[in-house]
Design a protein around this motif. Sequence first.
Motif, PDB file in Angstrom:
ATOM      1  N   ASN A   1       0.913  -1.223  -0.075  1.00  0.00           N
ATOM      2  CA  ASN A   1       0.046  -0.135  -0.233  1.00  0.00           C
ATOM      3  C   ASN A   1       0.912   1.197   0.067  1.00  0.00           C
ATOM      4  OD1 ASN A   1      -2.014   1.909   0.419  1.00  0.00           O
ATOM      5  ND2 ASN A   1      -3.031   0.702   2.010  1.00  0.00           N
ATOM      6  N   ILE A   2       0.405   2.047  -0.901  1.00  0.00           N
ATOM      7  CA  ILE A   2       1.560   3.505  -1.084  1.00  0.00           C
ATOM      8  C   ILE A   2       1.291   4.290   0.078  1.00  0.00           C
ATOM      9  CG2 ILE A   2      -0.372   4.759  -2.351  1.00  0.00           C
ATOM     10  CD1 ILE A   2       3.302   4.181  -3.448  1.00  0.00           C
ATOM     11  N   ILE A   3      -0.030   4.182   0.928  1.00  0.00           N
ATOM     12  CA  ILE A   3      -0.057   5.161   1.862  1.00  0.00           C
ATOM     13  C   ILE A   3       0.613   4.564   3.041  1.00  0.00           C
ATOM     14  CG2 ILE A   3      -1.865   5.817   3.615  1.00  0.00           C
ATOM     15  CD1 ILE A   3      -3.947   5.628   1.346  1.00  0.00           C
ATOM     16  N   ASP A   4       0.793   3.266   3.268  1.00  0.00           N
ATOM     17  CA  ASP A   4       1.741   2.962   4.345  1.00  0.00           C
ATOM     18  C   ASP A   4       3.379   3.510   4.006  1.00  0.00           C
ATOM     19  OD1 ASP A   4      -0.345   1.257   5.238  1.00  0.00           O
ATOM     20  OD2 ASP A   4       0.434  -0.465   4.500  1.00  0.00           O
ATOM     21  N   VAL A   5       3.750   3.259   2.856  1.00  0.00           N
ATOM     22  CA  VAL A   5       5.055   3.743   2.420  1.00  0.00           C
ATOM     23  C   VAL A   5       5.272   5.062   3.092  1.00  0.00           C
ATOM     24  CG1 VAL A   5       6.795   3.830   0.593  1.00  0.00           C
ATOM     25  CG2 VAL A   5       5.097   2.107   0.720  1.00  0.00           C
ATOM     26  N   LYS A   6       4.157   5.896   2.595  1.00  0.00           N
ATOM     27  CA  LYS A   6       4.162   7.377   2.812  1.00  0.00           C
ATOM     28  C   LYS A   6       4.470   7.536   4.309  1.00  0.00           C
ATOM     29  CE  LYS A   6       1.915  11.587   2.363  1.00  0.00           C
ATOM     30  NZ  LYS A   6       0.601  12.020   3.050  1.00  0.00           N
ATOM     31  N   SER A   7       3.526   6.784   5.199  1.00  0.00           N
ATOM     32  CA  SER A   7       3.315   7.288   6.680  1.00  0.00           C
ATOM     33  C   SER A   7       4.837   6.633   7.093  1.00  0.00           C
ATOM     34  CB  SER A   7       2.238   6.546   7.273  1.00  0.00           C
ATOM     35  OG  SER A   7       2.181   5.312   7.026  1.00  0.00           O
ATOM     36  N   LYS A   8       5.328   5.713   6.669  1.00  0.00           N
ATOM     37  CA  LYS A   8       6.651   4.957   7.225  1.00  0.00           C
ATOM     38  C   LYS A   8       7.747   5.944   7.009  1.00  0.00           C
ATOM     39  CE  LYS A   8       9.006   1.609   8.689  1.00  0.00           C
ATOM     40  NZ  LYS A   8       9.015   0.536   9.771  1.00  0.00           N
ATOM     41  N   LEU A   9       7.548   6.313   5.672  1.00  0.00           N
ATOM     42  CA  LEU A   9       8.740   7.501   5.074  1.00  0.00           C
ATOM     43  C   LEU A   9       8.715   8.847   6.170  1.00  0.00           C
ATOM     44  CD1 LEU A   9       8.641   7.245   1.530  1.00  0.00           C
ATOM     45  CD2 LEU A   9      10.705   6.577   2.877  1.00  0.00           C
TER      46      LEU A   9
ATOM     47  N   ASN B   1      -1.608  10.271  -8.407  1.00  0.00           N
ATOM     48  CA  ASN B   1      -1.770   9.135  -9.276  1.00  0.00           C
ATOM     49  C   ASN B   1      -1.349   7.757  -8.830  1.00  0.00           C
ATOM     50  OD1 ASN B   1      -3.369  10.074 -11.154  1.00  0.00           O
ATOM     51  ND2 ASN B   1      -1.882  10.453 -12.699  1.00  0.00           N
ATOM     52  N   GLY B   2      -1.303   7.453  -7.540  1.00  0.00           N
ATOM     53  CA  GLY B   2      -0.491   6.135  -6.769  1.00  0.00           C
ATOM     54  C   GLY B   2       0.925   6.212  -6.709  1.00  0.00           C
ATOM     55  N   ALA B   3       1.390   7.310  -7.024  1.00  0.00           N
ATOM     56  CA  ALA B   3       2.899   7.507  -6.849  1.00  0.00           C
ATOM     57  C   ALA B   3       3.240   8.490  -6.086  1.00  0.00           C
ATOM     58  CB  ALA B   3       3.386   8.159  -8.027  1.00  0.00           C
ATOM     59  N   LEU B   4       4.459   8.379  -5.263  1.00  0.00           N
ATOM     60  CA  LEU B   4       4.880   9.285  -4.049  1.00  0.00           C
ATOM     61  C   LEU B   4       5.603  10.468  -4.860  1.00  0.00           C
ATOM     62  CD1 LEU B   4       6.872   6.708  -1.734  1.00  0.00           C
ATOM     63  CD2 LEU B   4       4.566   8.041  -1.428  1.00  0.00           C
ATOM     64  N   LEU B   5       5.155  11.720  -4.439  1.00  0.00           N
ATOM     65  CA  LEU B   5       5.611  13.029  -5.197  1.00  0.00           C
ATOM     66  C   LEU B   5       6.635  13.493  -4.219  1.00  0.00           C
ATOM     67  CD1 LEU B   5       5.856  14.820  -7.714  1.00  0.00           C
ATOM     68  CD2 LEU B   5       4.119  16.156  -6.480  1.00  0.00           C
TER      69      LEU B   5
ATOM     70  N   ASP C   1      15.241  15.456  -1.596  1.00  0.00           N
ATOM     71  CA  ASP C   1      15.028  14.086  -0.573  1.00  0.00           C
ATOM     72  C   ASP C   1      15.111  12.909  -1.438  1.00  0.00           C
ATOM     73  OD1 ASP C   1      14.080  15.770   1.541  1.00  0.00           O
ATOM     74  OD2 ASP C   1      11.879  15.864   0.616  1.00  0.00           O
ATOM     75  N   LEU C   2      15.386  12.769  -2.710  1.00  0.00           N
ATOM     76  CA  LEU C   2      15.276  11.651  -3.586  1.00  0.00           C
ATOM     77  C   LEU C   2      16.330  10.659  -3.034  1.00  0.00           C
ATOM     78  CD1 LEU C   2      14.112  10.086  -6.043  1.00  0.00           C
ATOM     79  CD2 LEU C   2      15.916  11.313  -7.428  1.00  0.00           C
ATOM     80  N   LEU C   3      17.357  11.034  -2.811  1.00  0.00           N
ATOM     81  CA  LEU C   3      18.516  10.101  -2.508  1.00  0.00           C
ATOM     82  C   LEU C   3      18.557   9.250  -1.203  1.00  0.00           C
ATOM     83  CD1 LEU C   3      21.975  11.568  -3.695  1.00  0.00           C
ATOM     84  CD2 LEU C   3      20.752   9.687  -4.798  1.00  0.00           C
ATOM     85  N   ARG C   4      17.756   9.856  -0.382  1.00  0.00           N
ATOM     86  CA  ARG C   4      17.800   9.378   1.097  1.00  0.00           C
ATOM     87  C   ARG C   4      16.404   8.540   1.111  1.00  0.00           C
ATOM     88  NH1 ARG C   4      15.958  14.118   5.508  1.00  0.00           N
ATOM     89  NH2 ARG C   4      14.129  15.030   3.968  1.00  0.00           N
ATOM     90  N   VAL C   5      15.555   8.883   0.330  1.00  0.00           N
ATOM     91  CA  VAL C   5      14.049   8.040   0.385  1.00  0.00           C
ATOM     92  C   VAL C   5      14.592   6.741  -0.361  1.00  0.00           C
ATOM     93  CG1 VAL C   5      11.831   7.753  -0.537  1.00  0.00           C
ATOM     94  CG2 VAL C   5      12.670   9.953   0.562  1.00  0.00           C
ATOM     95  N   VAL C   6      15.328   6.797  -1.555  1.00  0.00           N
ATOM     96  CA  VAL C   6      15.582   5.782  -2.394  1.00  0.00           C
ATOM     97  C   VAL C   6      16.367   4.750  -1.633  1.00  0.00           C
ATOM     98  CG1 VAL C   6      16.477   4.775  -4.372  1.00  0.00           C
ATOM     99  CG2 VAL C   6      14.937   6.524  -4.752  1.00  0.00           C
ATOM    100  N   GLN C   7      17.530   5.222  -0.886  1.00  0.00           N
ATOM    101  CA  GLN C   7      18.340   4.643  -0.240  1.00  0.00           C
ATOM    102  C   GLN C   7      17.660   3.701   1.127  1.00  0.00           C
ATOM    103  OE1 GLN C   7      22.143   5.475  -0.497  1.00  0.00           O
ATOM    104  NE2 GLN C   7      22.384   3.268   0.307  1.00  0.00           N
ATOM    105  N   PHE C   8      16.775   4.529   1.614  1.00  0.00           N
ATOM    106  CA  PHE C   8      16.040   3.902   2.827  1.00  0.00           C
ATOM    107  C   PHE C   8      15.107   2.741   2.217  1.00  0.00           C
ATOM    108  CE2 PHE C   8      12.174   3.823   5.117  1.00  0.00           C
ATOM    109  CZ  PHE C   8      12.613   3.422   6.489  1.00  0.00           C
TER     110      PHE C   8
ATOM    111  N   PRO D   1      14.813  -3.303   5.835  1.00  0.00           N
ATOM    112  CA  PRO D   1      14.226  -4.691   5.792  1.00  0.00           C
ATOM    113  C   PRO D   1      12.910  -4.932   5.550  1.00  0.00           C
ATOM    114  CG  PRO D   1      14.870  -4.230   7.947  1.00  0.00           C
ATOM    115  CD  PRO D   1      15.161  -3.069   7.040  1.00  0.00           C
ATOM    116  N   GLU D   2      12.182  -4.143   5.706  1.00  0.00           N
ATOM    117  CA  GLU D   2      10.666  -4.127   5.177  1.00  0.00           C
ATOM    118  C   GLU D   2      10.209  -4.142   3.702  1.00  0.00           C
ATOM    119  OE1 GLU D   2       6.611  -2.220   6.857  1.00  0.00           O
ATOM    120  OE2 GLU D   2       8.594  -1.335   7.819  1.00  0.00           O
ATOM    121  N   TRP D   3      10.962  -3.283   3.132  1.00  0.00           N
ATOM    122  CA  TRP D   3      10.674  -2.943   1.817  1.00  0.00           C
ATOM    123  C   TRP D   3      11.679  -3.598   0.695  1.00  0.00           C
ATOM    124  CZ3 TRP D   3       6.052  -1.205   2.814  1.00  0.00           C
ATOM    125  CH2 TRP D   3       5.890  -0.253   3.627  1.00  0.00           C
TER     126      TRP D   3
END
Lengths: 378, 193
Positions: free
Chosen positions: B2-10, B23-27, B32-39, B44-46
């Motif tokens: 679920n994309i909303i889970d990802v968002k709240s976790k981030l 549209n179901g994507a994180l904007l 912030d791009l590098l740290r989010v992608v690295q995370f 271990p969850e994703w």
Amino acid sequence: MTTPILQDTETLEVNLGPQHPSTHGVFRMNVKLEGETIVSLKPVMGYLHRNHEQIAENMSYLGSMPYTDRLDYFNSMSNNFGYALAVEKLANIEVPERAEYLRVIMAELTRLVNHVSVIGFLLNDLGAFFTPILYAFREREKILDIFEETAGSRMMCNYFRFGGVKLDLPSGVLDRIKKIVSGFPKFLDEFEGLLTKNEILCMRCQNVGVLPYDLALNAGITGPMARASGVNYDIRKVDGYSLYNRFKFKIPLGKAGDVYDRYMIRILEMRQSLEILRQALKEIPEGPVLNPKQATLAKAPRNFKPPKGEAYGRVEAPKGELGFYLVSDGSAQPWRYHVRAPSFVNLTVLEDLCIGHKVADAVIILGSIDIVLGEVDH
Amino acid sequence: MNIIDVKSKLESQFPGIQIQIVNGALLLKPEDLLRVVQFLKESPEWRMDYLSLITAVDYLEFLESVYHLYSTEKKSGPVVIKVRLPRDNPKIPSLVPIYRGAEYQEREAYDMMGIIYEGHPDLRRIFMWEGFEGFPLRKDYLPEDEDVLEMEDVEWLERHGVKVPEEYKAFAQQLKASGKEARAERPKAQAEP
């Protein structure tokens, strides 16, 4: 320990290609050599670039269907499959069951075509001129005849439509496919008998161009190439698109990740494709082959306007993950149309695989990556 | 997934981060791009260990860089990440240090859309030739009109002994004096049937 004979060697820069038989099209490898050993390799591409994406953005959705055939011209069926899947996702179109079966059958037949010919080409690159590839082409020809009878064309099939396929099978073709499927293992056994344990093939291919697991994953390598390095990822299993979660099949995995493994994976994948084909041919139901709501589309393709939004449809093409990313603005033309071409991304690691090997090995490493320039340069 | 889970976790991982769902994507914001992608890759969850697709879209007001991430370990995905960039100076950090697979696709997006990936080891044109001007997939790009002779073409032809009609020559001179280039019009959407 070997002592170097020449103390002061100069690096020699050689351009392999663009017109070179080993590059499978117009592709250039800018190679730096120490003696005969490769120290650097820069791929140069774009000779066949025609801005496929812009052409598709200036066309109706259905209009680019025949143009997808020209991406990977060995597997037009799976290119159609990817594009049809993306548009169906975008516009929420359902596909009748018989059409799904026909799609799976055609996609697996095209996988057989691709894998036999790529093994043939690989052997060509190894220096076994045209004998293995003619064995392969003999079998390929039988499948192309089937394509010709169903779609009207041998290579540029243009067979898929949004919501189904263009035409049902002509009478008798299903039996002929069954005959091909039952005869194919015998050919594979013969092919393997000549090649798999062949001493020259083993010596040239084993431990050449080793792609480690971590690099394969990190570089986004997909398809048989990734699976030869042990990456357990097959979109047919993961996404289960179309009907693939109905069929039982295994995903062969390699360990070493060398050229030999990539050869072997393709042989094993063909056996699994035959397994899928056998099940599909047994279960295929009667019924319509095109969603009736979409049947008028061919007459007025500009009336087809998917709602605003975007979709990414991907399939396991014979070369890896083939994806189409579409953005619709609600008009008859896609606002954005992007192709994620598997052999283009798979080329990322070409330099890593070739460094330290001889020029002759670079040729077979490129052959084992399995590129088609129509797709790389899209 | 679920994309909303990802968002709240981030959001709990990086306090103060601005994330929208489009549209179901994180904007995301470019910084912030590098740290989010690295995370996403390392948590271990994703375990988003596979970067499938990088592309760019021209929305006229802005350019958008789109990323599709999948997990080969969890067999899950996609997480779609979007970053909006201004048209006049589209700069974004490159993902090559995290995923090697970004290398060619970023070069392609640079070549076609002109997005500058900062930190890319070798950001050159990949399909078009060196010295090519413009970015062909931007919506305001107009291809060269090959039917119109420019002054350079006229000179070349005359050097090779071809007689160029006066009217073509005059037009080429006029074009050169105006400082414009011969550009073809973009094919317009055809009328509805």
